[in-house]
Scaffold this motif. Structure first.
Motif, mmCIF file in Angstrom:
data_model
loop_
_atom_site.group_PDB
_atom_site.id
_atom_site.type_symbol
_atom_site.label_atom_id
_atom_site.label_comp_id
_atom_site.label_asym_id
_atom_site.label_seq_id
_atom_site.Cartn_x
_atom_site.Cartn_y
_atom_site.Cartn_z
ATOM 1 N N TYR A 19 0.852 -1.103 -0.157
ATOM 2 C CA TYR A 19 0.085 0.053 0.029
ATOM 3 C C TYR A 19 0.862 1.133 -0.031
ATOM 4 O O TYR A 19 1.899 1.431 0.698
ATOM 5 N N MET A 20 0.655 2.158 -0.828
ATOM 6 C CA MET A 20 1.413 3.328 -1.163
ATOM 7 C C MET A 20 0.561 4.620 -0.990
ATOM 8 O O MET A 20 -0.359 4.750 -1.643
ATOM 9 N N LYS A 21 1.089 5.528 -0.361
ATOM 10 C CA LYS A 21 0.103 6.675 -0.022
ATOM 11 C C LYS A 21 0.858 8.010 -0.033
ATOM 12 O O LYS A 21 2.031 7.872 0.234
ATOM 13 N N ILE A 22 0.396 8.967 -0.805
ATOM 14 C CA ILE A 22 1.573 10.140 -1.219
ATOM 15 C C ILE A 22 2.095 10.609 -0.119
ATOM 16 O O ILE A 22 3.418 11.064 -0.021
ATOM 17 N N ASP A 23 1.367 10.764 1.113
ATOM 18 C CA ASP A 23 1.780 11.576 2.157
ATOM 19 C C ASP A 23 2.921 10.720 3.003
ATOM 20 O O ASP A 23 3.516 11.329 3.881
ATOM 21 N N GLN A 24 2.904 9.548 2.842
ATOM 22 C CA GLN A 24 3.896 8.628 3.468
ATOM 23 C C GLN A 24 5.300 8.548 2.579
ATOM 24 O O GLN A 24 6.247 8.485 3.171
ATOM 25 N N VAL A 25 5.030 8.172 1.146
ATOM 26 C CA VAL A 25 6.238 8.081 0.570
ATOM 27 C C VAL A 25 6.654 9.392 -0.074
ATOM 28 O O VAL A 25 7.931 9.614 -0.493
ATOM 29 N N GLY A 26 6.170 10.435 0.178
ATOM 30 C CA GLY A 26 6.534 11.868 -0.520
ATOM 31 C C GLY A 26 5.906 11.987 -2.070
ATOM 32 O O GLY A 26 6.053 11.198 -2.833
ATOM 33 N N GLU A 27 5.659 13.377 -2.247
ATOM 34 C CA GLU A 27 5.115 13.757 -3.489
ATOM 35 C C GLU A 27 6.046 13.404 -4.503
ATOM 36 O O GLU A 27 5.454 12.875 -5.607
ATOM 37 N N ASP A 28 7.218 13.862 -4.332
ATOM 38 C CA ASP A 28 8.414 13.535 -5.676
ATOM 39 C C ASP A 28 8.373 11.930 -5.835
ATOM 40 O O ASP A 28 8.228 11.532 -7.148
ATOM 41 N N SER A 29 8.447 11.189 -4.569
ATOM 42 C CA SER A 29 8.605 9.547 -5.081
ATOM 43 C C SER A 29 7.270 9.354 -5.772
ATOM 44 O O SER A 29 7.107 8.491 -6.656
ATOM 45 N N TYR A 30 6.139 9.608 -5.319
ATOM 46 C CA TYR A 30 4.781 9.093 -5.535
ATOM 47 C C TYR A 30 4.485 9.731 -7.142
ATOM 48 O O TYR A 30 3.995 8.664 -8.016
ATOM 49 N N ARG A 31 4.982 10.722 -7.454
ATOM 50 C CA ARG A 31 5.014 11.376 -8.647
ATOM 51 C C ARG A 31 5.706 10.457 -9.673
ATOM 52 O O ARG A 31 5.171 10.047 -10.885
ATOM 53 N N GLU A 32 6.848 10.069 -9.148
ATOM 54 C CA GLU A 32 7.835 9.084 -10.260
ATOM 55 C C GLU A 32 7.041 7.858 -10.417
ATOM 56 O O GLU A 32 6.850 7.269 -11.529
ATOM 57 N N VAL A 33 6.412 7.082 -9.056
ATOM 58 C CA VAL A 33 5.783 5.872 -9.345
ATOM 59 C C VAL A 33 4.572 6.030 -10.690
ATOM 60 O O VAL A 33 4.594 5.286 -11.185
ATOM 61 N N LYS A 34 3.935 7.079 -10.450
ATOM 62 C CA LYS A 34 2.628 7.199 -11.212
ATOM 63 C C LYS A 34 3.139 7.500 -12.806
ATOM 64 O O LYS A 34 2.595 7.224 -13.843
ATOM 65 N N SER A 35 4.341 8.227 -13.013
ATOM 66 C CA SER A 35 4.739 8.507 -14.272
ATOM 67 C C SER A 35 5.795 7.720 -14.705
ATOM 68 O O SER A 35 5.529 7.622 -16.324
ATOM 69 N N CYS A 36 6.567 6.953 -14.166
ATOM 70 C CA CYS A 36 7.481 6.245 -14.630
ATOM 71 C C CYS A 36 7.260 4.657 -14.490
ATOM 72 O O CYS A 36 8.183 3.955 -14.917
ATOM 73 N N TRP A 37 6.574 4.170 -13.330
ATOM 74 C CA TRP A 37 6.653 2.925 -13.240
ATOM 75 C C TRP A 37 5.449 2.062 -13.962
ATOM 76 O O TRP A 37 4.470 2.829 -14.527
ATOM 77 N N ASP A 38 5.737 0.759 -14.114
ATOM 78 C CA ASP A 38 4.832 -0.005 -14.785
ATOM 79 C C ASP A 38 4.515 -1.578 -14.318
ATOM 80 O O ASP A 38 5.429 -2.027 -13.745
ATOM 81 N N VAL A 39 3.595 -2.251 -14.579
ATOM 82 C CA VAL A 39 3.441 -3.821 -14.245
ATOM 83 C C VAL A 39 4.708 -4.321 -14.699
ATOM 84 O O VAL A 39 4.944 -4.111 -16.011
ATOM 85 N N GLY A 40 5.502 -5.216 -14.027
ATOM 86 C CA GLY A 40 6.648 -5.863 -14.363
ATOM 87 C C GLY A 40 7.958 -5.177 -13.908
ATOM 88 O O GLY A 40 8.981 -5.975 -13.970
ATOM 89 N N ASP A 41 7.861 -4.069 -13.619
ATOM 90 C CA ASP A 41 9.114 -3.630 -12.976
ATOM 91 C C ASP A 41 9.595 -4.218 -11.627
ATOM 92 O O ASP A 41 8.637 -4.841 -10.888
ATOM 93 N N ILE A 42 10.557 -3.973 -11.147
ATOM 94 C CA ILE A 42 11.296 -4.662 -10.234
ATOM 95 C C ILE A 42 11.657 -3.557 -8.916
ATOM 96 O O ILE A 42 12.342 -2.898 -9.413
ATOM 97 N N ILE A 43 10.939 -3.745 -7.987
ATOM 98 C CA ILE A 43 11.160 -2.492 -6.877
ATOM 99 C C ILE A 43 11.295 -3.096 -5.367
ATOM 100 O O ILE A 43 11.460 -4.357 -5.167
#
Length: 510
Positions: A96-120
């Motif tokens: 579970y990821m929440k914007i106020d927990q991981v930070g706006e910059d990190s969450y923005r990267e998740v939504k703009s650059c991550w995909d199903v299949g990525d390794i995290i």
């Protein structure tokens, strides 16, 4: 896209869709690299807990921080929060990821650059959702590797068995049950090793390249050694080198190794496969029956948790003792023909085979015809574990004759689910008899039988120094794994089965 819509795409439309997604993923990677966040520059990850451990140890780990890592297999975006299913080697865990927990910059990267299949990797605390699902609440997230190719959709893209075998890595990602098959294969081999090591056997390694293809009736692969300027053969069996070690006084030896036979391919045959061969001094084929029974039961317990399994709808029970029946009795029970009543008489054997609808060769001896009838009329009926013993000498060139019946040898084969799994002998240790049988094999080779044995002079020399009475057994590991994992094809239990290359890979057309 829904399952219905995906199924309606033509192959051309599917290819175009994939190419567009690949282009998007590459642009996302470029954006990450331009921003100094290249995931491929990361060299390690502080993972300390697997998905299965989070679930198993929830009571201990609840509200405590863990670091998990794996591949994103599904993603549910809820605006300022997201749920992801993360898979590692042990299974699935929800993140579970929440914007106020991981930070706006990190969450923005998740939504703009991550995909199903990525390794995290995900650092966070363990909790249960309102629905009661054990999950990890992310505090820190990191992209470890970007997936530049979209994963196939399980319901659409990876049902094709040919694709599954060619791209086993995708098969393992998309179909978790496949991974379980190979984990069970590893347990089976471990159990076999443990049983033999505990019985005082020594595991050894023998050459894969041989100057003579010996130890079995099979067509070899031929290669050329440039320095020695000689043709060499990939081994077709482990037998002759292991028996040299018995001569040398090692007494109990085994090898689990790859074997190569240049022959046909079907659901039970692959050109390279794994075999165990074991040899023990001062015992005979009945002693090897006991060893084989113990090994198979140990393997069944390791793979199935009990001494029973189901194979293609048939329940197979490995509880002792396994049935034991002579080849002649097995044939008589199934066909009514008693081959021993006219043993040595090829004409009567030929007539009996023809009455059963078979067509033996005119050159076949009595023993060859008896073996043919068994193969065609009896083998497939042997569903429960069965030792079939006492074979004709014509089909057993490396086996000791029965003292009271020289037409027969002290050999057994082990069957289950209608398939031969193991072959064992009281090993022939008479060098004079062995030379005579090799000579007869060479006569067959001269007549065009490419599977007949060659004369191995060094092996004969070893026998002349003296080999004690010895029992030996060879078992196909792949077939045993098929049986214990309910796999219909040998390709299902080989991580990378032999495949004809596709035209684009430099091979011929499929």
């Amino acid at each position: 896209m829904s399952e219905k819509e995906a199924k309606e795409l033509t192959p051309e439309e599917e290819a175009e869709k994939n190419q567009k997604e690949i282009a998007v993923r590459r642009r996302k990677l470029a954006d990450l690299q331009d921003g100094g966040r290249d995931p491929f520059r990361i060299t390690t990850c502080p993972r300390d807990t697997t998905a299965q451990e989070v679930r198993d140890r929830f009571a201990e780990l609840e509200n405590k921080d863990v670091c998990v890592a794996g591949r994103i297999m599904s993603w549910r975006d809820m605006g300022k929060a997201s749920f992801m299913d993360l898979y590692d080697r042990s299974g699935r865990i929800q993140v579970y990821m929440k914007i106020d927990q991981v930070g706006e910059d990190s969450y923005r990267e998740v939504k703009s650059c991550w995909d199903v299949g990525d390794i995290i990797s995900v650092k966070g605390y363990v909790f249960k959702t309102r629905r009661g699902e054990v999950s990890v609440h992310a505090r820190e997230i990191r992209l470890l590797a970007k997936s530049l190719l979209p994963l196939p959709e399980k319901f659409h893209g990876l049902k094709d068995t040919d694709l599954r075998y060619r791209q086993r890595y995708l098969d393992l990602i998309v179909n978790p049950e496949v991974k379980e098959t190979f984990i069970r294969r590893s347990r089976i081999i471990r159990a076999i090793r443990a049983a033999l090591d505990g019985a005082g056997y020594v595991e050894v390694e023998t050459p894969v390249l041989n100057t003579i293809p010996g130890g079995a009736a099979a067509r070899p692969f031929v290669t050329h050694h440039n320095t020695l300027d000689i043709d060499m053969y990939l081994r077709i069996a482990l037998e002759l080198h292991l028996k040299r070690l018995i001569v040398g006084g090692m007494e109990k030896v085994y090898e689990i190794g790859r074997i190569f036979r240049n022959e046909g391919m079907d659901v039970r045959h692959n050109p390279e496969f794994t075999m165990i061969e074991m040899y023990e001094a001062y015992t005979d084929y009945f002693g090897m029956m006991e060893r084989t029974e113990n090994l198979v039961r140990a393997a069944a317990r390791a793979a199935c948790g009990e001494e029973k399994t189901t194979y293609q709808g048939d329940e197979i029970d490995f509880a002792p003792p396994f049935r034991r029946v002579t080849m002649n009795d097995a044939i008589r029970e199934e066909t009514g023909v008693d081959f021993l009543s006219f043993r040595g008489d090829a004409e009567k054997a030929r007539d009996a085979a023809k009455q059963l609808g078979l067509a033996p060769k005119e050159t076949d001896a009595w023993g060859n015809i008896m073996a043919l009838v068994f193969d065609e009329k009896v083998e497939r009926t042997l569903v429960q574990p069965t030792f079939v013993y006492d074979y004709p000498v014509e089909v057993s060139p490396l086996t000791k004759r029965k003292p009271d019946m020289p037409e027969m040898v002290e050999r057994f084969e082990f069957f289950a689910a209608g398939c031969e799994l193991a072959n064992a002998y009281s090993e022939l240790n008479d060098p004079i008899d062995q030379r005579g049988r090799f000579v007869r094999q060479m006569e067959l080779r001269a007549k065009g039988d490419e599977e007949a044995n060659m004369i191995d002079e060094d092996f004969l020399t070893a026998l002349e120094y003296g080999m004690p009475p010895t029992g030996g057994m060879g078992m196909g590991i792949d077939r045993l794994v098929m049986l214990l994992t309910d796999s219909a094809s040998i390709r299902d239990v080989l991580l990378f089965p032999t495949m004809k290359p596709l035209e684009k890979d430099g091979g011929g057309k499929e």
